[in-house]
Design a protein around this motif. Structure first.
Motif, PDB file in Angstrom:
ATOM      1  N   PRO A  40       0.790  -1.317   0.005  1.00 38.51           N
ATOM      2  CA  PRO A  40       0.078  -0.110   0.001  1.00 38.51           C
ATOM      3  C   PRO A  40       0.842   1.465   0.062  1.00 38.51           C
ATOM      4  O   PRO A  40       0.338   2.450  -0.284  1.00 38.51           O
ATOM      5  N   GLY A  41       1.994   1.178  -0.102  1.00 35.36           N
ATOM      6  CA  GLY A  41       2.865   2.237   0.338  1.00 35.36           C
ATOM      7  C   GLY A  41       3.933   2.388  -0.867  1.00 35.36           C
ATOM      8  O   GLY A  41       4.012   1.719  -1.844  1.00 35.36           O
ATOM      9  N   THR A  42       4.741   3.607  -0.612  1.00 35.92           N
ATOM     10  CA  THR A  42       5.779   3.892  -1.557  1.00 35.92           C
ATOM     11  C   THR A  42       7.244   3.951  -0.970  1.00 35.92           C
ATOM     12  O   THR A  42       7.313   4.509   0.089  1.00 35.92           O
ATOM     13  N   ALA A  43       8.240   3.265  -1.832  1.00 35.38           N
ATOM     14  CA  ALA A  43       9.450   3.452  -0.845  1.00 35.38           C
ATOM     15  C   ALA A  43      10.261   4.290  -1.776  1.00 35.38           C
ATOM     16  O   ALA A  43      10.137   4.494  -3.124  1.00 35.38           O
ATOM     17  N   LEU A  44      10.970   5.281  -1.030  1.00 38.74           N
ATOM     18  CA  LEU A  44      11.506   6.469  -1.512  1.00 38.74           C
ATOM     19  C   LEU A  44      12.991   6.232  -1.357  1.00 38.74           C
ATOM     20  O   LEU A  44      13.393   6.157  -0.058  1.00 38.74           O
ATOM     21  N   LEU A  45      13.824   6.308  -2.297  1.00 42.02           N
ATOM     22  CA  LEU A  45      15.221   6.553  -2.096  1.00 42.02           C
ATOM     23  C   LEU A  45      15.731   7.945  -2.557  1.00 42.02           C
ATOM     24  O   LEU A  45      15.549   8.432  -3.483  1.00 42.02           O
ATOM     25  N   LEU A  46      16.381   8.616  -1.632  1.00 34.95           N
ATOM     26  CA  LEU A  46      16.741   9.971  -1.880  1.00 34.95           C
ATOM     27  C   LEU A  46      18.056  10.328  -2.144  1.00 34.95           C
ATOM     28  O   LEU A  46      19.001   9.406  -1.587  1.00 34.95           O
ATOM     29  N   PRO A  47      18.370  11.455  -2.590  1.00 33.92           N
ATOM     30  CA  PRO A  47      19.939  11.751  -3.032  1.00 33.92           C
ATOM     31  C   PRO A  47      20.702  11.685  -1.707  1.00 33.92           C
ATOM     32  O   PRO A  47      21.788  11.059  -1.843  1.00 33.92           O
ATOM     33  N   MET A  48      20.125  12.161  -0.782  1.00 36.85           N
ATOM     34  CA  MET A  48      20.875  12.070   0.751  1.00 36.85           C
ATOM     35  C   MET A  48      21.434  10.806   1.129  1.00 36.85           C
ATOM     36  O   MET A  48      22.304  10.509   1.824  1.00 36.85           O
ATOM     37  N   LEU A  49      20.611   9.722   0.798  1.00 39.10           N
ATOM     38  CA  LEU A  49      20.693   8.595   1.454  1.00 39.10           C
ATOM     39  C   LEU A  49      21.870   8.011   0.432  1.00 39.10           C
ATOM     40  O   LEU A  49      22.796   7.378   1.272  1.00 39.10           O
ATOM     41  N   TYR A  50      22.068   8.284  -0.750  1.00 40.42           N
ATOM     42  CA  TYR A  50      23.209   7.531  -1.602  1.00 40.42           C
ATOM     43  C   TYR A  50      24.481   8.292  -1.008  1.00 40.42           C
ATOM     44  O   TYR A  50      25.315   7.554  -0.617  1.00 40.42           O
ATOM     45  N   ALA A  51      24.430   9.666  -0.882  1.00 42.41           N
ATOM     46  CA  ALA A  51      25.633  10.384  -0.183  1.00 42.41           C
ATOM     47  C   ALA A  51      26.021   9.642   1.008  1.00 42.41           C
ATOM     48  O   ALA A  51      27.286   9.578   1.368  1.00 42.41           O
ATOM     49  N   LEU A  52      25.338   9.572   1.839  1.00 48.28           N
ATOM     50  CA  LEU A  52      25.205   8.852   3.200  1.00 48.28           C
ATOM     51  C   LEU A  52      25.924   7.689   2.991  1.00 48.28           C
ATOM     52  O   LEU A  52      27.074   7.331   3.597  1.00 48.28           O
ATOM     53  N   VAL A  53      25.219   6.651   2.230  1.00 47.66           N
ATOM     54  CA  VAL A  53      25.899   5.427   2.347  1.00 47.66           C
ATOM     55  C   VAL A  53      27.164   5.300   1.513  1.00 47.66           C
ATOM     56  O   VAL A  53      28.264   4.677   2.016  1.00 47.66           O
ATOM     57  N   ILE A  54      27.340   6.152   0.296  1.00 47.73           N
ATOM     58  CA  ILE A  54      28.765   6.179  -0.126  1.00 47.73           C
ATOM     59  C   ILE A  54      29.881   6.459   0.651  1.00 47.73           C
ATOM     60  O   ILE A  54      30.852   6.091   0.876  1.00 47.73           O
TER      61      ILE A  54
ATOM     62  N   SER B  85      10.293  34.044  -2.937  1.00 44.35           N
ATOM     63  CA  SER B  85      10.478  34.082  -4.095  1.00 44.35           C
ATOM     64  C   SER B  85      11.856  33.518  -4.273  1.00 44.35           C
ATOM     65  O   SER B  85      11.942  32.972  -5.494  1.00 44.35           O
ATOM     66  N   HIS B  86      12.968  33.902  -3.546  1.00 42.46           N
ATOM     67  CA  HIS B  86      14.066  33.507  -3.733  1.00 42.46           C
ATOM     68  C   HIS B  86      14.590  32.245  -3.246  1.00 42.46           C
ATOM     69  O   HIS B  86      15.152  31.387  -3.850  1.00 42.46           O
ATOM     70  N   THR B  87      13.990  32.012  -1.662  1.00 45.14           N
ATOM     71  CA  THR B  87      14.330  30.725  -1.151  1.00 45.14           C
ATOM     72  C   THR B  87      13.736  29.560  -1.758  1.00 45.14           C
ATOM     73  O   THR B  87      14.407  28.647  -1.621  1.00 45.14           O
ATOM     74  N   GLY B  88      12.704  30.010  -2.458  1.00 40.12           N
ATOM     75  CA  GLY B  88      11.865  29.028  -3.109  1.00 40.12           C
ATOM     76  C   GLY B  88      12.853  28.143  -4.277  1.00 40.12           C
ATOM     77  O   GLY B  88      12.520  26.924  -4.749  1.00 40.12           O
ATOM     78  N   ASN B  89      13.820  28.977  -4.578  1.00 39.65           N
ATOM     79  CA  ASN B  89      14.827  28.408  -5.516  1.00 39.65           C
ATOM     80  C   ASN B  89      15.721  27.417  -5.308  1.00 39.65           C
ATOM     81  O   ASN B  89      16.519  26.778  -5.892  1.00 39.65           O
ATOM     82  N   ILE B  90      15.829  27.200  -3.823  1.00 35.91           N
ATOM     83  CA  ILE B  90      16.578  26.388  -3.073  1.00 35.91           C
ATOM     84  C   ILE B  90      15.801  25.000  -2.690  1.00 35.91           C
ATOM     85  O   ILE B  90      14.985  25.333  -1.856  1.00 35.91           O
ATOM     86  N   SER B  91      16.011  23.989  -3.357  1.00 33.44           N
ATOM     87  CA  SER B  91      15.146  22.773  -3.110  1.00 33.44           C
ATOM     88  C   SER B  91      15.470  22.104  -1.627  1.00 33.44           C
ATOM     89  O   SER B  91      16.739  22.113  -1.351  1.00 33.44           O
ATOM     90  N   PHE B  92      14.498  21.714  -0.571  1.00 30.79           N
ATOM     91  CA  PHE B  92      14.979  21.323   0.505  1.00 30.79           C
ATOM     92  C   PHE B  92      15.620  20.147   0.403  1.00 30.79           C
ATOM     93  O   PHE B  92      16.676  19.995   1.268  1.00 30.79           O
ATOM     94  N   LEU B  93      15.315  19.222  -0.489  1.00 36.37           N
ATOM     95  CA  LEU B  93      16.012  18.246  -0.588  1.00 36.37           C
ATOM     96  C   LEU B  93      17.384  18.217  -1.009  1.00 36.37           C
ATOM     97  O   LEU B  93      18.477  17.572  -0.580  1.00 36.37           O
ATOM     98  N   ALA B  94      17.676  19.626  -1.504  1.00 34.98           N
ATOM     99  CA  ALA B  94      19.268  19.693  -1.894  1.00 34.98           C
ATOM    100  C   ALA B  94      19.884  20.241  -0.837  1.00 34.98           C
ATOM    101  O   ALA B  94      21.201  20.060  -0.671  1.00 34.98           O
ATOM    102  N   THR B  95      19.272  20.823   0.228  1.00 36.08           N
ATOM    103  CA  THR B  95      20.238  21.055   1.398  1.00 36.08           C
ATOM    104  C   THR B  95      20.409  20.060   2.178  1.00 36.08           C
ATOM    105  O   THR B  95      21.183  19.999   3.192  1.00 36.08           O
ATOM    106  N   THR B  96      19.711  18.814   1.878  1.00 31.64           N
ATOM    107  CA  THR B  96      19.830  17.560   2.882  1.00 31.64           C
ATOM    108  C   THR B  96      21.325  16.922   2.361  1.00 31.64           C
ATOM    109  O   THR B  96      21.919  16.171   3.145  1.00 31.64           O
ATOM    110  N   THR B  97      21.640  16.777   1.013  1.00 29.82           N
ATOM    111  CA  THR B  97      22.491  16.010   0.464  1.00 29.82           C
ATOM    112  C   THR B  97      23.919  16.268   1.217  1.00 29.82           C
ATOM    113  O   THR B  97      24.745  15.166   1.334  1.00 29.82           O
TER     114      THR B  97
END
Lengths: 266, 150
Positions: A40-54, B85-97
């Motif tokens: 019923p759900g979705t598994a998500l693999l995110l860029p941060m996870l690859y960066a962490l594991v590598i 309008s400016h911070t919207g150009n930085i994706s949250f996921l990009a800040t986590t990597t």
């Protein structure tokens, strides 16, 4: 003082380390977000996870790119680099403040329900033989904010840090799937009101909230909108108050609880 | 103690790495378009970090930085639409990597200890998720009853 200066130079001027992080970031982002459906759900693999594991395997014993020094320099840099993430998080909460204020006391109070995490999970962790790891593993449901806090208070290379990262990785890998299955199941028991199920589905992670809210809405079709509205609102409240909840209640309570459960030995 | 100059240097470097990730990643936002958004975040970061060092209260910088981020973007804050309008150009996921890249490298030295967590951490994680959900559901149910909503 002079000695401190030398130590500081070393970790702030480790250009090779910045280079490695840049490359890991690029690799992670290029692989991108991958999702696949599981039940019923979705598994998500995110860029941060690859960066962490590598990153974990770059050390001298494996890929031999990061030296011992790079690995120890990385630790204080987590605490500083996470601040950009936290600032971005703040700017996503600010615009929603009016809705949060409107959402009412029940919504705020059920945030304390996240402490159920600690009450149930800490004894299990202790029984399984965890010590200080149990603090990081059970003081919250281990999303990004929790990593930031444990990194700040204990360091992510501490036992507490390993605990929070372990649950974080599990959450990233199968948190959405598990929350989806569980919330659909609990909703179908008809013990809780749909509004309560909705609020419980907002656990401060968009993917977990979508899975839990979606599954509960599917289990309670006549109240689907109610469930989803409260899931979204609760998720918002959790992301706004979660940090403070964890810092001021979660961590102190986890330390106290661990001492009680282990008879003061930890 | 980290000197302000060194802190700024680190913030700027990580900011630049984040901009690269933000560019090659999912949303593919050109670093030039995202530069102002990053500059705003870095200003919030530096002020928050500086407050945590300068004020006599012993609170982690994340508390100050998150509060500043919220205050800067409430609908009542003058100029919040411009900021968003400016911070919207930085994706949250990009800040986590980059953060998790640092974390991964740093865990590398304790990889053995990390592996020891093994299957036990999976069990704990499942109980954690269950506890979070049930705890919230129980309190929400009780509160809704007490306030006469259901």
């Amino acid at each position: 003082m002079a000695e401190n200066e030398v130590v500081e130079r070393q970790f702030t001027h480790n250009w090779k380390l910045y280079g490695i992080v840049l490359v890991l970031t690029i690799i992670g982002e290029l692989i991108g977000v991958r999702s696949f459906r599981v039940g019923p759900g979705t598994a998500l693999l995110l860029p941060m996870l690859y960066a962490l594991v590598i990153g974990m395997f770059l050390g001298p014993r494996f890929i031999k790119i990061a030296s011992e020094r790079d690995m120890s320099d990385a630790s204080p840099l987590i605490v500083l680099s996470v601040l950009i993430l936290v600032a971005k998080l703040g700017t996503t909460i600010g615009p929603n403040i009016p809705q949060l204020i409107g959402a009412g006391p029940a919504l705020l109070m059920q945030e304390f329900g996240n402490l159920g995490t600690l009450i149930l999970a800490m004894p299990v962790a202790v029984l399984l033989g965890f010590k200080r790891e149990a603090i990081g593993a059970t003081f919250s449901n281990a999303r990004e904010g929790a990593l930031a806090i444990i990194g700040d208070v204990y360091g992510l290379d501490s036992p507490e840090g390993r605990g929070v990262l372990g649950v974080y990785i599990c959450g990233t890998l199968f948190g959405a799937i598990y929350n989806g299955i569980m919330s659909g199941f609990v909703a179908s028991l008809n013990v809780f009101h749909p509004m309560a199920i909705g609020m419980a589905s907002g656990v401060g992670s968009a993917s977990m909230m979508s899975a839990a809210g979606g599954a509960a809405a599917a289990a309670l079709p006549e109240s689907a909108d109610l469930v989803l509205t409260f899931a979204a609102a609760s998720n918002l409240v959790t992301s706004a108050t979660g940090l403070y909840m964890m810092i001021f209640i979660g961590i102190p309570l986890a330390n106290f609880y661990l001492r009680v459960l282990t008879g003061g030995r930890e | 103690m980290i000197k302000p100059m060194h802190a700024i240097q680190i913030f700027v470097i990580v900011g630049l790495i984040t901009l690269v990730g933000n560019w090659v990643g999912m949303d593919q936002i050109n670093p030039i378009d995202a530069a102002m958004g990053m500059l705003i975040l870095l200003v919030l970061v530096f002020i928050g970090w500086w407050l945590s060092q300068a004020l006599p209260i012993n609170l982690p910088p994340i508390v100050f930085v998150s509060i500043l981020g919220i205050l800067a973007t409430t609908p009542w804050t003058p100029g919040s639409a411009w900021i968003l309008s400016h911070t919207g150009n930085i994706s949250f996921l990009a800040t986590t990597t980059p953060v998790l890249a640092f974390a991964g490298i740093s865990i590398g030295k304790d990889l053995d200890k990390f592996m020891e967590l093994g299957w036990r951490i999976i069990v704990v994680a499942l109980v954690v998720f269950t506890g979070t959900f049930l705890g919230s559901a129980v309190i929400a149910q009780v509160m809704l009853r007490l306030t006469g909503q259901i």
